[in-house]
Design a protein around this motif. Structure first.
Motif, PDB file in Angstrom:
ATOM      1  N   ILE A 123       0.840  -1.208   0.000  1.00  0.00           N
ATOM      2  CA  ILE A 123       0.000   0.000   0.000  1.00  0.00           C
ATOM      3  C   ILE A 123       0.875   1.258   0.000  1.00  0.00           C
ATOM      4  O   ILE A 123       0.589   2.228  -0.705  1.00  0.00           O
ATOM      5  CB  ILE A 123      -0.983  -0.012   1.200  1.00  0.00           C
ATOM      6  N   VAL A 124       1.946   1.240   0.753  1.00  0.00           N
ATOM      7  CA  VAL A 124       2.875   2.389   0.747  1.00  0.00           C
ATOM      8  C   VAL A 124       3.393   2.604  -0.675  1.00  0.00           C
ATOM      9  O   VAL A 124       3.413   3.737  -1.193  1.00  0.00           O
ATOM     10  CB  VAL A 124       4.065   2.149   1.717  1.00  0.00           C
ATOM     11  N   LYS A 125       3.776   1.519  -1.316  1.00  0.00           N
ATOM     12  CA  LYS A 125       4.306   1.600  -2.687  1.00  0.00           C
ATOM     13  C   LYS A 125       3.252   2.157  -3.648  1.00  0.00           C
ATOM     14  O   LYS A 125       3.515   3.085  -4.421  1.00  0.00           O
ATOM     15  CB  LYS A 125       4.745   0.197  -3.123  1.00  0.00           C
ATOM     16  N   GLU A 126       2.062   1.579  -3.562  1.00  0.00           N
ATOM     17  CA  GLU A 126       0.972   2.000  -4.456  1.00  0.00           C
ATOM     18  C   GLU A 126       0.654   3.493  -4.273  1.00  0.00           C
ATOM     19  O   GLU A 126       0.548   4.248  -5.250  1.00  0.00           O
ATOM     20  CB  GLU A 126      -0.268   1.157  -4.129  1.00  0.00           C
ATOM     21  N   ILE A 127       0.538   3.914  -3.023  1.00  0.00           N
ATOM     22  CA  ILE A 127       0.195   5.314  -2.744  1.00  0.00           C
ATOM     23  C   ILE A 127       1.339   6.244  -3.167  1.00  0.00           C
ATOM     24  O   ILE A 127       1.119   7.298  -3.759  1.00  0.00           O
ATOM     25  CB  ILE A 127      -0.160   5.496  -1.245  1.00  0.00           C
ATOM     26  N   GLY A 128       2.557   5.834  -2.882  1.00  0.00           N
ATOM     27  CA  GLY A 128       3.715   6.646  -3.282  1.00  0.00           C
ATOM     28  C   GLY A 128       3.735   6.858  -4.786  1.00  0.00           C
ATOM     29  O   GLY A 128       3.951   7.982  -5.271  1.00  0.00           O
ATOM     30  N   GLU A 129       3.497   5.805  -5.535  1.00  0.00           N
ATOM     31  CA  GLU A 129       3.537   5.927  -6.996  1.00  0.00           C
ATOM     32  C   GLU A 129       2.407   6.815  -7.514  1.00  0.00           C
ATOM     33  O   GLU A 129       2.603   7.642  -8.399  1.00  0.00           O
ATOM     34  CB  GLU A 129       3.513   4.531  -7.636  1.00  0.00           C
ATOM     35  N   LYS A 130       1.212   6.638  -6.928  1.00  0.00           N
ATOM     36  CA  LYS A 130       0.067   7.472  -7.356  1.00  0.00           C
ATOM     37  C   LYS A 130       0.317   8.952  -7.056  1.00  0.00           C
ATOM     38  O   LYS A 130       0.079   9.817  -7.890  1.00  0.00           O
ATOM     39  CB  LYS A 130      -1.195   7.041  -6.582  1.00  0.00           C
ATOM     40  N   ILE A 131       0.801   9.219  -5.860  1.00  0.00           N
ATOM     41  CA  ILE A 131       1.045  10.614  -5.465  1.00  0.00           C
ATOM     42  C   ILE A 131       2.165  11.213  -6.318  1.00  0.00           C
ATOM     43  O   ILE A 131       2.093  12.370  -6.728  1.00  0.00           O
ATOM     44  CB  ILE A 131       1.350  10.698  -3.952  1.00  0.00           C
ATOM     45  N   GLY A 132       3.162  10.407  -6.611  1.00  0.00           N
ATOM     46  CA  GLY A 132       4.250  10.881  -7.466  1.00  0.00           C
ATOM     47  C   GLY A 132       3.736  11.371  -8.812  1.00  0.00           C
ATOM     48  O   GLY A 132       4.128  12.437  -9.300  1.00  0.00           O
ATOM     49  N   LYS A 133       2.814  10.600  -9.389  1.00  0.00           N
ATOM     50  CA  LYS A 133       2.252  10.995 -10.695  1.00  0.00           C
ATOM     51  C   LYS A 133       1.426  12.270 -10.549  1.00  0.00           C
ATOM     52  O   LYS A 133       1.485  13.168 -11.384  1.00  0.00           O
ATOM     53  CB  LYS A 133       1.371   9.871 -11.241  1.00  0.00           C
ATOM     54  N   LYS A 134       0.651  12.331  -9.476  1.00  0.00           N
ATOM     55  CA  LYS A 134      -0.225  13.483  -9.263  1.00  0.00           C
ATOM     56  C   LYS A 134       0.579  14.771  -9.065  1.00  0.00           C
ATOM     57  O   LYS A 134       0.257  15.814  -9.648  1.00  0.00           O
ATOM     58  CB  LYS A 134      -1.083  13.207  -8.017  1.00  0.00           C
ATOM     59  N   VAL A 135       1.626  14.683  -8.262  1.00  0.00           N
ATOM     60  CA  VAL A 135       2.391  15.891  -7.928  1.00  0.00           C
ATOM     61  C   VAL A 135       3.455  16.203  -8.994  1.00  0.00           C
ATOM     62  O   VAL A 135       3.860  17.357  -9.170  1.00  0.00           O
ATOM     63  CB  VAL A 135       3.037  15.738  -6.517  1.00  0.00           C
ATOM     64  N   GLY A 136       3.887  15.147  -9.712  1.00  0.00           N
ATOM     65  CA  GLY A 136       4.888  15.371 -10.750  1.00  0.00           C
ATOM     66  C   GLY A 136       6.313  15.219 -10.253  1.00  0.00           C
ATOM     67  O   GLY A 136       7.218  15.909 -10.738  1.00  0.00           O
ATOM     68  N   VAL A 137       6.529  14.336  -9.288  1.00  0.00           N
ATOM     69  CA  VAL A 137       7.886  13.968  -8.834  1.00  0.00           C
ATOM     70  C   VAL A 137       7.911  12.451  -8.736  1.00  0.00           C
ATOM     71  O   VAL A 137       6.959  11.846  -8.251  1.00  0.00           O
ATOM     72  CB  VAL A 137       8.204  14.504  -7.403  1.00  0.00           C
ATOM     73  N   LYS A 138       9.029  11.841  -9.173  1.00  0.00           N
ATOM     74  CA  LYS A 138       9.071  10.367  -9.161  1.00  0.00           C
ATOM     75  C   LYS A 138       9.187   9.827  -7.738  1.00  0.00           C
ATOM     76  O   LYS A 138       9.951  10.361  -6.930  1.00  0.00           O
ATOM     77  CB  LYS A 138      10.276   9.881  -9.965  1.00  0.00           C
ATOM     78  N   PHE A 139       8.445   8.738  -7.500  1.00  0.00           N
ATOM     79  CA  PHE A 139       8.563   8.034  -6.220  1.00  0.00           C
ATOM     80  C   PHE A 139       9.692   7.028  -6.349  1.00  0.00           C
ATOM     81  O   PHE A 139       9.680   6.196  -7.261  1.00  0.00           O
ATOM     82  CB  PHE A 139       7.243   7.323  -5.898  1.00  0.00           C
TER      83      PHE A 139
END
Ligand code: SF4
Length: 181
Positions: A123-139
């Motif tokens: 879940i940490v991985k999934e959320i990190g990747e989603k937020i990365g795309k949303k904010v525009g910084v790579k997780f």
């Protein structure tokens, strides 16, 4: 390459920092309003400051502590499921980290929540990747669980405070109360 590394606490920072700083320029980020009660928050923050100063790490702190909002949201979610509550908690901290990473022009953001086997790793991985795309910084993802035992050893040796529960009052109750009566 620069990584803004969110640290959930000093003990969990030790091994990831040691390994990642060999290859990356690491800035450590503190934002953990999930730690309750407040005296425990201060105790963990002091441990974090002691350790980061000992190793000479670059640090950014966000000391906001929106207790009422946090508890209100977490309580409502907790009534449905612990997983939903933890999702909110991860997303809150990872979103702040991603926004800060963008602000300081970091190439990546990541979190030491990827270290402990008792965290909901996928879940940490999934959320990190989603937020990365949303904010525009790579997780930056790495399965840091491989460093967990080493980190435990480092933490014990350091003499730095090691907490007995995850952070929120719900996890404190799970750890010290519900199993014991
Ligand atoms: S158990 Fe840990 S990850 Fe889950 S909500 Fe509480 S502090 Fe956050």
């Amino acid at each position: 390459m620069k990584i803004l590394l969110h640290a959930c606490c000093a003990p969990c920072l030790m091994a990831p920092y040691k390994h990642l700083s060999k290859e990356y320029d690491i800035v450590v980020f503190w934002y953990n309003p999930n730690i309750q009660p407040y005296r425990e928050y201060v105790r963990r923050l002091k441990a974090f400051r002691e350790y980061t100063s000992r190793i000479g790490a670059k640090v950014i702190e966000d000391l906001s502590y929106p207790l009422e909002d946090w508890l209100l949201k977490a309580s409502l979610l907790s009534k449905k499921s612990n997983v939903l509550r933890c999702r909110f908690c991860y997303a809150d901290r990872l979103y702040k980290t991603a926004v800060m990473a963008k602000k300081i022009s970091s190439d990546y953001f990541s979190t030491t929540l990827l270290l402990a086997p008792y965290q909901k790793h996928e879940i940490v991985k999934e959320i990190g990747e989603k937020i990365g795309k949303k904010v525009g910084v790579k997780f930056y993802y790495e399965d840091m669980r491989k460093w967990f035992d080493e980190g435990e050893g480092m933490a014990r040796k350091s003499g730095i405070y090691r907490q007995g529960y995850c952070g929120c009052i719900f996890s404190e109750a799970d750890r010290y109360w519900r199993d014991k009566i």
